[in-house]
Design an enzyme around this catalytic site. Structure first.
Site, mmCIF file in Angstrom:
data_model
loop_
_atom_site.group_PDB
_atom_site.id
_atom_site.type_symbol
_atom_site.label_atom_id
_atom_site.label_comp_id
_atom_site.label_asym_id
_atom_site.label_seq_id
_atom_site.Cartn_x
_atom_site.Cartn_y
_atom_site.Cartn_z
ATOM 1 N N LYS A 193 24.356 -17.112 4.886
ATOM 2 C CA LYS A 193 24.907 -18.665 4.776
ATOM 3 C C LYS A 193 23.993 -19.044 3.756
ATOM 4 O O LYS A 193 22.721 -19.273 3.855
ATOM 5 C CB LYS A 193 24.208 -19.559 6.130
ATOM 6 N N GLU A 268 11.682 -15.571 2.328
ATOM 7 C CA GLU A 268 11.218 -15.591 0.895
ATOM 8 C C GLU A 268 10.743 -16.872 0.720
ATOM 9 O O GLU A 268 11.966 -17.132 0.354
ATOM 10 C CB GLU A 268 12.176 -14.868 0.111
ATOM 11 N N CYS A 302 11.513 -20.104 -7.078
ATOM 12 C CA CYS A 302 10.574 -19.264 -6.849
ATOM 13 C C CYS A 302 9.680 -19.194 -7.706
ATOM 14 O O CYS A 302 7.490 -19.633 -6.603
ATOM 15 C CB CYS A 302 11.078 -18.658 -5.916
ATOM 16 N N GLU A 403 4.462 -27.313 -3.643
ATOM 17 C CA GLU A 403 5.260 -27.485 -4.409
ATOM 18 C C GLU A 403 6.825 -28.496 -4.918
ATOM 19 O O GLU A 403 7.303 -28.899 -4.459
ATOM 20 C CB GLU A 403 6.692 -25.868 -4.260
#
Ligand code: NAD
Length: 512
Positions: A193, A268, A302, A403
């Site tokens: 997905k 991850e 990332c 982040e």
């Protein structure tokens, strides 16, 4: 720099989809067939103009069930092939990806808002991922263990079965190759997905796997949203392993759903990576290095080096040079080959960036450059944000630990190696980091002490399918890529064979 003209993204995306996929719109791909969802409408926008492009229906339970059924069927057929046959098919996937690389890159640029100059090479790297794992397909074998009994004991690496993969919007093509290639090399089938905001290139990769000769349904794509289609795919009883690439927030929910279904999970997640610049660094390399670290992909990476920790002795000079260099970074549309930074993928992320910059300034940060839409794009409705440098970041500020996932870097001065390492480790994340210094001993000391899954010395952002990748702490667990990904996508079976003619038996049996 020219304004961004009205876009023709929608018709060109449809053309590319027809050519690469066989149908011109977003739908789920189940056993090689397009399957429409029956859930709420998902509206897509062109990040470069804000214009609506396409809308499609969220995948519901019928699509999820069909995808799992197709995956289970295909996996049995796939694992029934010889290892060499699987390897040949992976080579074929690589060849097809290479052939289609220019069109794939254009599709990714228009549908995900990524710069064509960045993805042109990336599409070729997807082919390299399939080539790397094609080479592994017939080299996966177990070992013979010298057990202290009369048995022959050997191990067999076996596939889990159906792997559910959930991926984010920032690099959908890259992440798809990165996860699909090792999964199928190890003998699994995939239900993937992609982000509901950028499913296009994943659909094409799944089609190319089928065209390469894999059983239909070896890679099925669910087009839909996370909390609905994503959760549904994980909760299905056919799921044997979950692999998630995305934010820590969603990662916690996904790990919870996987645990409730008693399946393992690889995560991850995001990062808040530190780029440590010592006073003996070659500043002419460190400045462009620290720019690439955060402004490549408009910060939607990332591993972005979103914190610069710089030695106080060079802090003022560094901020001055870095700020001036950053103010000249050309920002433009995805197909503009002169641009070094494109738009933010979506409006929600754009607004999150604006909010976090506002908070950083309210909490005492000093704006060096950026902090708004670039002036030459002020009239554009595209999601463009200027490369932004904020100095004076102190531990405890939101931007020091959370982040941003955008082109925003915070700068903090340090006085000693000890303090630099402590600051680098002062976040819950641990995805990546770097050190810039000419002192080789210090470089290795710092590399050993910073808690990060990937660390660079006098460099930033290089990763390769041959090398393991993953996080420490809240950046996730498990490893992708390299040989370690094959271990992650396999389970080990131990087989015991009695070899003695007179084996020792506790129970006895006398034939009549
Ligand atoms: P996100 O977590 O919002 O979404 C990622 C994927 O998860 C999407 O497909 C989304 O639909 C799905 N999802 C969201 N909530 C879900 C739920 N409750 N159940 C099931 N699925 C769900 O992340 P994003 O905004 O798309 O991407 C940005 C994030 O991804 C950043 O945090 C970034 O650091 C991270 N990221 C990590 C890596 C890595 O390898 N470590 C790589 C790329 C991006």
């Amino acid at each position: 720099m020219p304004q961004i003209p009205p876009s023709n993204a929608a018709p060109r995306i449809a053309e590319l989809m027809r050519e690469l996929l066989g149908f011109p719109h977003v739908a789920s791909l189940v056993a090689g067939e397009a399957m429409a969802g029956d859930g709420a409408a998902i509206q897509l926008h062109d990040p470069a103009t804000g214009e609506k492009t396409e809308s499609y229906a969220d995948a519901g339970p019928a699509v999820i069930a069909a995808a799992h059924e197709a995956a289970a069927r295909a996996q049995a057929e796939w694992w029934g092939k010889t290892a060499s046959e699987r390897g040949r098919i992976l080579w074929n996937v690589a060849r097809l990806v290479r052939e289609k690389a220019p069109l794939l890159a254009e599709l990714e640029a228009l549908s995900a808002g990524r710069l064509i100059r960045d993805i042109a090479g990336e599409a070729v790297r997807i082919a390299e991922m399939f080539e790397y794992y094609a080479g592994w397909a017939d080299k996966l074998h177990g070992e013979v263990i010298p057990v202290p009994t009369s048995h022959l004991n050997y191990t067999r690496p076996e596939p889990y079965g159906t792997v559910v993969q959930i991926t984010p919007w920032n690099a959908p093509l890259f992440t798809c190759g990165w996860q699909v290639a090792p999964a199928i090399c190890a003998g699994n089938a995939v239900v993937i997905k992609p982000s509901e905001l950028s499913p296009h290139s994943t659909l094409v990769v799944a089609r190319l796997v089928e065209l390469a000769g894999a059983p239909k349904g070896l890679v099925n794509v669910i087009a839909g949203a996370g909390p609905t289609a994503g959760q549904g795919a994980i909760e299905h009883p056919g799921t044997r392993l979950v692999v998630f690439v995305g934010s820590a927030l969603a990662g916690a929910r996904i790990a919870g759903a996987a645990a409730r279904n008693l399946v393992p999970c690889i995560l991850e997640l995001g990062g808040k990576s530190a780029n440590i610049i010592f006073d003996d660094a070659d500043i002419h390399r460190a400045i462009p290095g620290a720019q690439a670290a955060i402004f490549g992909g408009a910060g939607q990476s990332c591993v972005a080096g979103s914190r610069i920790l710089v030695h106080r002795a060079i802090h003022e000079r560094f901020v001055d040079l870095y700020g001036r260099a950053t103010a000249t970074i050309p920002v433009g549309a995805p197909m503009d080959r002169a641009a070094l930074m494109g738009p933010i993928n979506n409006l929600r992320q754009y607004e999150k960036i604006q909010g976090m910059v506002r908070t950083a300034l309210e909490q005492g940060g000093r704006l060096v450059t950026g902090g708004a839409k670039p002036a030459h794009l002020a009239d554009s409705d595209g999601y463009f944000y200027a490369p932004t440098v904020i100095d004076g970041i102190r531990p405890g500020m939101e931007i020091a630990t959370e982040e941003v996932f955008g082109p925003v870097v915070g700068v903090t001065a340090f006085d000693s190696e000890e303090e630099a390492v402590a600051l680098a480790n002062a976040t819950p994340y641990g995805l990546a980091g770097a050190v810039w210094t000419q002192d080789v001993g210090r470089a290795h000391r710092v590399a050993a002490r910073v808690r990060a899954g990937t660390f660079w010395i006098n460099s930033y952002k290089t990763i390769n399918v041959m090398s393991p990748f993953g996080g420490f702490g809240k950046s996730g667990y498990g490893r992708s890529s390299g040989r370690e990904a094959l271990a992650a996508y396999s389970v080990t079976k131990s087989v015991w064979v009695e070899t003695s003619q007179t084996p020792t038996m506790t129970f006895s049996y006398s034939p009549e």
